[in-house]
Design an enzyme around this catalytic site. Structure first.
Site, PDB file in Angstrom:
ATOM      1  N   HIS A  57      -2.294   8.330  85.867  1.00  0.00           N
ATOM      2  CA  HIS A  57      -1.615   9.269  86.658  1.00  0.00           C
ATOM      3  C   HIS A  57      -0.406  10.047  86.168  1.00  0.00           C
ATOM      4  O   HIS A  57      -0.001  11.183  86.632  1.00  0.00           O
ATOM      5  CB  HIS A  57      -1.174   8.586  87.948  1.00  0.00           C
ATOM      6  CG  HIS A  57      -2.343   8.141  88.890  1.00  0.00           C
ATOM      7  ND1 HIS A  57      -3.366   8.759  89.322  1.00  0.00           N
ATOM      8  CD2 HIS A  57      -2.632   6.727  89.178  1.00  0.00           C
ATOM      9  CE1 HIS A  57      -4.213   8.004  90.108  1.00  0.00           C
ATOM     10  NE2 HIS A  57      -3.795   6.631  89.882  1.00  0.00           N
ATOM     11  N   HIS A  68      -3.629   2.487  83.701  1.00  0.00           N
ATOM     12  CA  HIS A  68      -4.314   3.389  84.900  1.00  0.00           C
ATOM     13  C   HIS A  68      -3.171   4.181  85.184  1.00  0.00           C
ATOM     14  O   HIS A  68      -3.222   5.239  85.466  1.00  0.00           O
ATOM     15  CB  HIS A  68      -4.782   2.285  85.927  1.00  0.00           C
ATOM     16  CG  HIS A  68      -5.276   2.949  87.063  1.00  0.00           C
ATOM     17  ND1 HIS A  68      -6.535   3.466  87.444  1.00  0.00           N
ATOM     18  CD2 HIS A  68      -4.467   3.392  88.343  1.00  0.00           C
ATOM     19  CE1 HIS A  68      -6.536   3.979  88.660  1.00  0.00           C
ATOM     20  NE2 HIS A  68      -5.148   4.025  89.171  1.00  0.00           N
ATOM     21  N   GLU A  69      -2.094   3.500  85.603  1.00  0.00           N
ATOM     22  CA  GLU A  69      -1.026   4.093  86.346  1.00  0.00           C
ATOM     23  C   GLU A  69      -0.192   5.087  85.363  1.00  0.00           C
ATOM     24  O   GLU A  69       0.072   6.232  85.739  1.00  0.00           O
ATOM     25  CB  GLU A  69       0.221   3.270  86.958  1.00  0.00           C
ATOM     26  CG  GLU A  69      -0.252   2.265  87.951  1.00  0.00           C
ATOM     27  CD  GLU A  69      -0.878   3.002  89.191  1.00  0.00           C
ATOM     28  OE1 GLU A  69      -0.669   4.164  89.483  1.00  0.00           O
ATOM     29  OE2 GLU A  69      -1.815   2.315  89.569  1.00  0.00           O
ATOM     30  N   HIS A 123      -1.134  13.067  84.098  1.00  0.00           N
ATOM     31  CA  HIS A 123      -1.727  14.075  84.990  1.00  0.00           C
ATOM     32  C   HIS A 123      -0.438  14.814  85.731  1.00  0.00           C
ATOM     33  O   HIS A 123      -0.407  15.965  85.489  1.00  0.00           O
ATOM     34  CB  HIS A 123      -2.326  13.322  86.035  1.00  0.00           C
ATOM     35  CG  HIS A 123      -3.328  14.233  86.846  1.00  0.00           C
ATOM     36  ND1 HIS A 123      -4.437  14.185  87.864  1.00  0.00           N
ATOM     37  CD2 HIS A 123      -3.770  15.728  86.357  1.00  0.00           C
ATOM     38  CE1 HIS A 123      -5.017  14.924  88.208  1.00  0.00           C
ATOM     39  NE2 HIS A 123      -4.840  16.081  87.496  1.00  0.00           N
TER      40      HIS A 123
HETATM   41 ZN   LIG Z   1      -4.433   4.925  90.939  1.00  0.00          ZN
END
Ligand SMILES: [Zn+2]
Length: 658
Positions: free
Chosen positions: A449, A445-446, A452
């Site tokens: 980011h 998940h991290e 991104h």
């Molecule tokens: Zn998050």
């Protein structure tokens, strides 16, 4: 002063902050100097006799405040991950000053007047110009002098309260820790876990920052579970009063700015836009989620042989997992070794999808010896950016996991991105670091980011990478979670740390089957927190709250989410997302996670329709969505990626809600 490392750009590769040179005494002078410098720069913009143009006004603003920017970005990173007592003192001193400084710029009438005069035909410039205009209006640029004076007072007071809230919380994780003298009371925890928390003949289990402590799944002693749970939900009681103050002052500020309440103010510049849209969305989920959780509760009571209490839920959920699905989460841990998860899992998936590669750079240090630095290369071998990884929990680190930027990508400055991920994995006293499946998912998940940020390919820093609406920012990271269980990725990283054997296929099958169980709990726990956040920020201006705990109970009741066995993931007193400084930016925004999950579920469906882990798919996601950051309407970017508007059905399907 010349040797203050913040005064000049870092000379390190990628302008990585020079942590080896940064000392605590550098922060305050750098903040003061940086604020003064930016005010002079703003003065130069407003004093310019030339007519206002994009270049001499908006772009000049984008270029201003470089010292302050470098200082703030490093300080907030360290304050989150390694906050010594001195760092916390600096935080208390500097945050109100920073708020005042922001107001001095956003409430500068001459500057606002110039911004309103700027025109441009370039779409990227026009987008940024509008962002600035909205920022100024939302900060109170259109208000009268007396109103602005009150607004400045409110902002400073809110900053002070939020800082106290987060500092109380950090202290409470150890101050409210479970302390036992006899290790027998900790029966169920592994021997190494018990050993790791031994201190001077006592055993101290610190609190993690959410209601349901992970140890509740393992502790066999019911009384120990009850004590741990009660310590968790009742921690930092002084924060209830701070929460009331924060919520009422936010309501007053919203009214000053022309909104009915803080929630309306908060969502106006989000993709949701209106409170009705958020309420409609949450409303669709509450009923089915509670019904689902009640069914799960029945199964747990059956397993236990008595009516369970909230502190029993995780323990019996694990038992049901074992008996009904023949699945024990602990059996997986030896297959999830940290370095393997990172290199052969997280990096491998990104390599397959996007063609990027990673090289560890031991010569580039972070703020703590545990921080690791990787150089990231694009498909053609060119430099893409730096990725820093800080996996371990420490007493000076706040709870949870997050991504932050150390350098924002922008063509304006010619900067490549430097991004970092923080996790909160317990560091073993010896031997390999073995993760739970949840921790594996969090790592993916991290890193979503991080991608991104790394793929950002925009002109202006203000809209770089993850600088997108808050109710959109979780979407790309949630999508990246899908690769944690993608068969070829899993086969690559999930290998026994001693034997190198892959995870037995049947264990994986069981894991997948067991995953659906407890979705009711997870959804209710989340929705209750989202609706609690919502209730605090729907307070009408002038409305007072005498009894915050009664307010909390009433809020859950009237939203239809009150279920005595599943409390909110965060109660008011430790709801850092909405009341803390730094991370507290989620006020009236905790709904964002499930709002983004609609887009996430749609996108996972798209990847599956298109054969999943393929370079073509990664390239499409990167080009249409990740690389544009916040430089355009993100919902247009979503439509460019998916081909149509988002629908809620894939989410309902995934959460077992239809
Ligand atoms: Zn998050």
């Amino acid at each position: 002063m010349a040797e203050n490392p913040f005064f000049a750009p870092s000379a390190l590769p990628y302008r990585l902050p020079d942590f080896a040179r940064i000392r605590e005494e550098h922060y305050l002078p750098a903040f003061e100097h940086g604020m003064a410098e930016q005010l002079r720069e703003v003065e130069a913009i407003t004093a310019n006799p030339e007519p206002a143009t994009f270049a001499n006004t908006v772009e000049a603003l984008e270029r201003s405040g470089q010292i302050l920017y470098r200082t703030t970005i490093v300080f907030s990173s360290v304050a989150a991950s390694d906050a010594t007592d001195r760092i916390r003192e600096i935080e208390t001193e500097i945050f109100p000053k920073l708020t005042k400084h922001d107001d001095a710029i956003r409430l500068n009438r001459a500057l606002y007047a110039r911004i309103k005069q700027v025109t441009t035909d370039d779409p990227q410039e026009a987008w940024l110009l509008e962002k600035y205009r909205v920022d100024f209006v939302r900060a109170g640029a259109d208000l009268s002098e007396p109103e602005q004076l009150r607004l400045r007072e409110l902002n400073e007071e809110l900053t002070r309260l939020a800082t106290s809230f987060s500092q109380n919380l950090l202290k409470a994780s150890t101050a409210s820790a479970l302390v036992v003298g006899d290790p027998a009371e900790l029966d169920g925890l592994s021997e190494s876990a018990i050993k790791a928390i031994e201190k001077d003949g006592e055993y101290v289990l610190p609190l993690l920052n959410f209601t349901n402590q992970p140890a509740l799944a393992e502790l066999t002693d019911r009384n120990t579970r009850r004590r741990l749970y009660e310590l968790s939900v009742n921690r930092a009681p002084e924060n209830f009063g701070l929460a009331v103050r924060l919520a009422t002052l936010r309501a007053e500020r919203a009214a000053l700015l022309g909104y009915s309440d803080h929630a309306a103010y908060s969502v106006a510049d989000q993709t949701a836009k209106t409170t009705e849209a958020v309420e409609e969305m949450l409303g669709k989920l509450v009923g089915p989620a509670v019904a689902n959780a009640r069914r799960e509760a029945e199964a747990l009571a059956q397993e236990a042989g008595f009516p369970i209490e909230p502190w029993d839920w995780s323990f019996y959920a694990e038992k049901v997992r074992k008996s009904r699905y023949d699945f024990d989460g602990a059996e997986l841990r030896p297959y999830f070794e940290l370095d393997r998860v990172l290199r052969d899992g997280v990096f491998h998936a990104a390599g397959e999808l996007y063609g990027i590669t990673f090289t560890e750079r031991d010569d580039l240090a972070g703020y703590h010896p545990d921080v690791r630095t990787f150089e990231v290369f694009d498909t053609d071998g060119s430099q893409l950016g730096l990725f820093l990884f800080d996996p371990y929990a420490r007493p000076t680190k706040r709870g949870g996991a997050w991504m932050n930027n150390l350098v924002d990508q922008s063509h304006l400055f010619g900067h490549l991105p430097v991004v970092m991920n923080n996790l909160n994995i317990t560091k073993p006293t010896q031997g390999p670091t073995l993760l739970t499946f949840d921790e594996v998912t969090t790592a993916f998940h991290e890193f979503g980011h991080a991608l991104h940020g790394l793929f950002s390919d925009v002109r202006f820093p203000r809209v770089s990478g993850t600088e997108v609406p808050r109710d959109f920012v979780e979407y790309p990271s949630q999508v990246n979670e899908m690769w944690a269980t993608w068969p070829s990725v899993l086969a690559n990283f999930a290998r026994h740390h001693e034997t190198g054997e892959p995870v037995p296929a049947e264990l994986l099958e069981k894991m997948k089957a067991a995953e659906r169980f407890n979705q009711g709990f997870a959804t209710v726990e989340y929705l209750a927190a989202a609706l609690l956040d919502w209730a605090w920020h729907k307070l009408a201006p002038g409305q007072t709250v005498e009894d915050p705990e009664a307010f909390e109970a009433h809020a859950l009741q009237s939203a239809g989410i009150a279920f005595e066995l599943v409390r909110p993931r965060y109660r008011t007193n430790y709801f850092a997302h909405i009341f803390s400084s730094g991370v507290g930016g989620y006020s009236a925004g905790y709904y964002s996670y499930i709002w983004s999950e609609v887009l996430d579920a749609e996108s996972v469906e798209w990847f599956k329709e298109n054969d999943g882990l393929r370079r073509e798919n990664g390239d499409h996601f990167r080009t249409a969505l990740l690389s544009v950051g916040g430089s355009m309407d993100v919902m247009d970017a979503f439509r460019a990626f998916r081909g149509h508007d988002p629908r809620i059905e894939p989410l309902l399907e995934r959460r077992g809600l239809r």
